[in-house]
Design a protein around this motif. Structure first.
Motif, mmCIF file in Angstrom:
data_model
loop_
_atom_site.group_PDB
_atom_site.id
_atom_site.type_symbol
_atom_site.label_atom_id
_atom_site.label_comp_id
_atom_site.label_asym_id
_atom_site.label_seq_id
_atom_site.Cartn_x
_atom_site.Cartn_y
_atom_site.Cartn_z
ATOM 1 N N THR A 297 -0.011 1.637 -3.329
ATOM 2 C CA THR A 297 -0.982 1.640 -2.229
ATOM 3 C C THR A 297 -0.339 1.901 -0.874
ATOM 4 O O THR A 297 -1.038 1.951 0.132
ATOM 5 C CB THR A 297 -1.760 0.309 -2.179
ATOM 6 N N ASN A 298 0.963 2.069 -0.861
ATOM 7 C CA ASN A 298 1.680 2.367 0.379
ATOM 8 C C ASN A 298 1.386 3.810 0.800
ATOM 9 O O ASN A 298 1.480 4.721 -0.012
ATOM 10 C CB ASN A 298 3.184 2.177 0.155
ATOM 11 N N ALA B 28 1.691 -2.255 -7.558
ATOM 12 C CA ALA B 28 0.547 -2.189 -6.644
ATOM 13 C C ALA B 28 1.000 -1.914 -5.220
ATOM 14 O O ALA B 28 0.379 -1.116 -4.508
ATOM 15 C CB ALA B 28 -0.244 -3.494 -6.706
ATOM 16 N N GLN B 29 2.084 -2.548 -4.796
ATOM 17 C CA GLN B 29 2.582 -2.338 -3.434
ATOM 18 C C GLN B 29 3.024 -0.904 -3.212
ATOM 19 O O GLN B 29 2.660 -0.290 -2.206
ATOM 20 C CB GLN B 29 3.734 -3.290 -3.136
#
Length: 64
Positions: free
Chosen positions: A41-42, A37-38
């Motif tokens: 979405t970066n 997720a990190q």
């Protein structure tokens, strides 16, 4: 229906994430869901694109 999950069941064993080293029962291509997720979405897509390319390579070469 009951399911017997023994202590030696390797599929249900927490494993370390290849990125953050936190243990997780679910990992996709070595990364835990939080790390996916990190990187997903970066705004800088460099790490995500590299992770996707590595997954593609594993599938093509039969490692996955």
């Amino acid at each position: 229906m009951s399911v017997d999950v023994s202590a030696s069941d390797r599929l249900a064993e927490p494993r370390p994430c290849g990125r953050c080293s936190n243990t997780a029962l679910l990992r996709l291509a070595e990364f835990c869901p939080d790390c996916i997720a990190q990187i997903g979405t970066n705004p800088d897509r460099t790490e995500y694109d590299a992770w996707r390319a590595e997954n593609h390579r594993r599938v093509v070469e039969g490692e996955a």
